[in-house]
Enzyme design. Structure first.
Site, PDB file in Angstrom:
ATOM      1  N   ASN A 150      -7.323  28.716  35.707  1.00 28.21           N
ATOM      2  CA  ASN A 150      -5.937  28.431  35.334  1.00 28.21           C
ATOM      3  C   ASN A 150      -5.048  29.438  36.057  1.00 28.21           C
ATOM      4  O   ASN A 150      -4.947  30.586  35.647  1.00 28.21           O
ATOM      5  CB  ASN A 150      -5.787  28.557  33.808  1.00 28.21           C
ATOM      6  CG  ASN A 150      -4.367  28.309  33.348  1.00 28.21           C
ATOM      7  OD1 ASN A 150      -3.517  27.890  34.137  1.00 28.21           O
ATOM      8  ND2 ASN A 150      -4.102  28.570  32.077  1.00 28.21           N
ATOM      9  N   LYS A 183      -1.926  29.464  36.286  1.00 30.76           N
ATOM     10  CA  LYS A 183      -0.634  29.659  35.608  1.00 30.76           C
ATOM     11  C   LYS A 183       0.486  29.680  36.662  1.00 30.76           C
ATOM     12  O   LYS A 183       0.381  28.994  37.678  1.00 30.76           O
ATOM     13  CB  LYS A 183      -0.665  30.920  34.755  1.00 30.76           C
ATOM     14  CG  LYS A 183      -1.866  30.933  33.794  1.00 30.76           C
ATOM     15  CD  LYS A 183      -1.829  32.030  32.774  1.00 30.76           C
ATOM     16  CE  LYS A 183      -3.063  31.958  31.916  1.00 30.76           C
ATOM     17  NZ  LYS A 183      -3.074  32.919  30.832  1.00 30.76           N
ATOM     18  N   HIS A 226      -1.942  24.490  26.158  1.00 30.28           N
ATOM     19  CA  HIS A 226      -2.251  25.913  26.348  1.00 30.28           C
ATOM     20  C   HIS A 226      -1.367  26.733  25.394  1.00 30.28           C
ATOM     21  O   HIS A 226      -0.222  26.365  25.134  1.00 30.28           O
ATOM     22  CB  HIS A 226      -1.989  26.310  27.805  1.00 30.28           C
ATOM     23  CG  HIS A 226      -2.511  27.672  28.108  1.00 30.28           C
ATOM     24  ND1 HIS A 226      -1.810  28.806  27.800  1.00 30.28           N
ATOM     25  CD2 HIS A 226      -3.693  28.078  28.634  1.00 30.28           C
ATOM     26  CE1 HIS A 226      -2.530  29.866  28.148  1.00 30.28           C
ATOM     27  NE2 HIS A 226      -3.683  29.445  28.654  1.00 30.28           N
ATOM     28  N   GLU A 243       0.300  29.263  25.819  1.00 29.50           N
ATOM     29  CA  GLU A 243       1.604  29.663  26.386  1.00 29.50           C
ATOM     30  C   GLU A 243       2.607  28.510  26.279  1.00 29.50           C
ATOM     31  O   GLU A 243       3.809  28.739  26.094  1.00 29.50           O
ATOM     32  CB  GLU A 243       1.422  30.131  27.841  1.00 29.50           C
ATOM     33  CG  GLU A 243       0.752  31.505  27.880  1.00 29.50           C
ATOM     34  CD  GLU A 243      -0.152  31.758  29.073  1.00 29.50           C
ATOM     35  OE1 GLU A 243      -0.054  31.045  30.087  1.00 29.50           O
ATOM     36  OE2 GLU A 243      -0.984  32.690  28.981  1.00 29.50           O
ATOM     37  N   GLU A 292      -9.391  29.147  22.918  1.00 27.61           N
ATOM     38  CA  GLU A 292      -8.795  30.356  23.482  1.00 27.61           C
ATOM     39  C   GLU A 292      -8.120  31.154  22.369  1.00 27.61           C
ATOM     40  O   GLU A 292      -6.966  30.862  22.011  1.00 27.61           O
ATOM     41  CB  GLU A 292      -7.756  29.983  24.539  1.00 27.61           C
ATOM     42  CG  GLU A 292      -8.332  29.180  25.678  1.00 27.61           C
ATOM     43  CD  GLU A 292      -7.526  29.375  26.952  1.00 27.61           C
ATOM     44  OE1 GLU A 292      -8.116  29.795  27.938  1.00 27.61           O
ATOM     45  OE2 GLU A 292      -6.309  29.128  26.940  1.00 27.61           O
ATOM     46  N   GLY A 338      -5.245  37.297  28.400  1.00 25.03           N
ATOM     47  CA  GLY A 338      -4.500  38.232  29.246  1.00 25.03           C
ATOM     48  C   GLY A 338      -4.445  39.646  28.680  1.00 25.03           C
ATOM     49  O   GLY A 338      -3.691  40.483  29.156  1.00 25.03           O
ATOM     50  N   SER A 362      -9.691  36.354  28.674  1.00 22.89           N
ATOM     51  CA  SER A 362     -10.248  37.510  29.377  1.00 22.89           C
ATOM     52  C   SER A 362     -11.702  37.324  29.807  1.00 22.89           C
ATOM     53  O   SER A 362     -12.503  38.257  29.720  1.00 22.89           O
ATOM     54  CB  SER A 362     -10.069  38.789  28.550  1.00 22.89           C
ATOM     55  OG  SER A 362      -8.693  39.039  28.321  1.00 22.89           O
TER      56      SER A 362
HETATM   57  P1  PGA Z   1      -7.019  35.102  30.833  1.00 25.87           P
HETATM   58  O1  PGA Z   1      -6.294  33.704  30.534  1.00 25.87           O
HETATM   59  O2  PGA Z   1      -8.369  34.789  31.412  1.00 25.87           O
HETATM   60  O3  PGA Z   1      -6.106  35.820  31.786  1.00 25.87           O
HETATM   61  O4  PGA Z   1      -7.128  35.816  29.507  1.00 25.87           O
HETATM   62  C1  PGA Z   1      -7.002  32.615  30.024  1.00 25.87           C
HETATM   63  C2  PGA Z   1      -6.070  31.449  29.818  1.00 25.87           C
HETATM   64  O5  PGA Z   1      -4.944  31.661  29.352  1.00 25.87           O
HETATM   65  O6  PGA Z   1      -6.410  30.288  30.126  1.00 25.87           O
END
Ligand code: PGA
Length: 254
Positions: free
Chosen positions: A9, A11, A97, A99, A169, A175, A215
């Site tokens: 992803n 983003k 997601h 976000e 998630e 993140g 992560s």
């Molecule tokens: P990350 O993000 O691996 O940076 O924690 C995962 C995601 O949001 O899909």
């Protein structure tokens, strides 16, 4: 065996040139995928066509959108429809997601609409669920994710459900560099599968890939993907570094 999936992803990261270079660096590795392994790159909208032509020849590789509109078409400035994605041969889309839920206020009901519109256009949704830190601290994470599945997916028929991918998630792990322990990941993935089994039966629940996100890195992917109910990962930060993501692909169950 269920599909084992490494999904990148990106983003809102990377210029077009950086994205092209990153894809090249990963594809040049020619990682041999087994028939049940799949690699997906969820790239920004303007790069979809380029990325799709890059992976066209590679079996087991696919490109995804990171979002799509809940509306079919019309006067919705700035939105991208599932029909548009289908018309450029995109067959996967991340839906819900955290976000999107947090910054763009997408709720379970709206996400059910997005799931429907994806399925109508032969797009496999990668449906994200997961609890915020407060809910986990209160010990209510199981009920929280159960409600996310119920409100966004449980209107589907068993045949439809079988075509989707779920990503768990935990928001507190995205993140942050903080990963769920393998016990926490396995426990939640087993819970999600049992929620699906209660509604659709074991056979259907057993077929659905459930990815872990939050992560995932080269140095923890082996352990996480080794859990019996973890079928790969949805990877943010580490998917932007070729060496990291290559190692993550190689960590998928064989
Ligand atoms: P990350 O993000 O691996 O940076 O924690 C995962 C995601 O949001 O899909």
């Amino acid at each position: 065996m269920r599909k084992q999936i490494a999904a990148a992803n990106w983003k809102m990261n990377l210029t077009y040139q950086q994205g092209e270079k990153l894809l090249d660096e990963i594809l040049i590795e020619k990682i041999a995928l087994s028939p049940h392994q799949q690699v997906i790159f969820a790239v920004p909208f303007p790069y979809l066509i380029m990325a799709n032509s890059e992976v066209a020849e590679e079996s087991g590789y696919a490109i995804a959108a990171q979002n799509c509109s809940d509306k079919k078409n019309g006067a919705y400035t700035g939105e991208v429809s599932a029909e548009m994605l289908q018309s450029i041969h995109i067959h996967y889309c991340i839906i819900g997601h955290s976000e999107r839920r947090e910054y763009y206020l997408e709720n379970n009901k709206l996400l059910a609409e997005k799931i429907n519109i994806c399925l109508q256009h032969s797009i496999t949704p990668v449906f994200c669920c997961g609890e915020p830190l407060r809910i986990r601290e209160e010990g209510n994470e199981n009920a929280f994710v159960q409600q996310q599945l119920q409100e966004s997916l449980f209107h589907l028929t068993a045949e439809q459900l079988k075509t989707i991918i779920i990503a768990y998630e935990p928001i507190w792990a995205i993140g942050t560099g903080k990963t769920a322990s393998t016990e926490q990941a396995q426990e939640m993935h087993r819970h999600l599968r049992s929620v699906l089994a209660d509604k659709y039966g074991n056979e259907v629940a057993d077929e659905i890939p459930i990815l872990y996100g939050g992560s995932v890195k080269a140095n923890n992917a082996n352990e996480l993907f080794g859990c019996p109910d973890v079928d790969g990962g949805l990877v943010g930060g580490a998917s932007l570094v070729a060496k990291e993501f290559v190692a993550i692909i190689k960590a998928l169950k064989k």
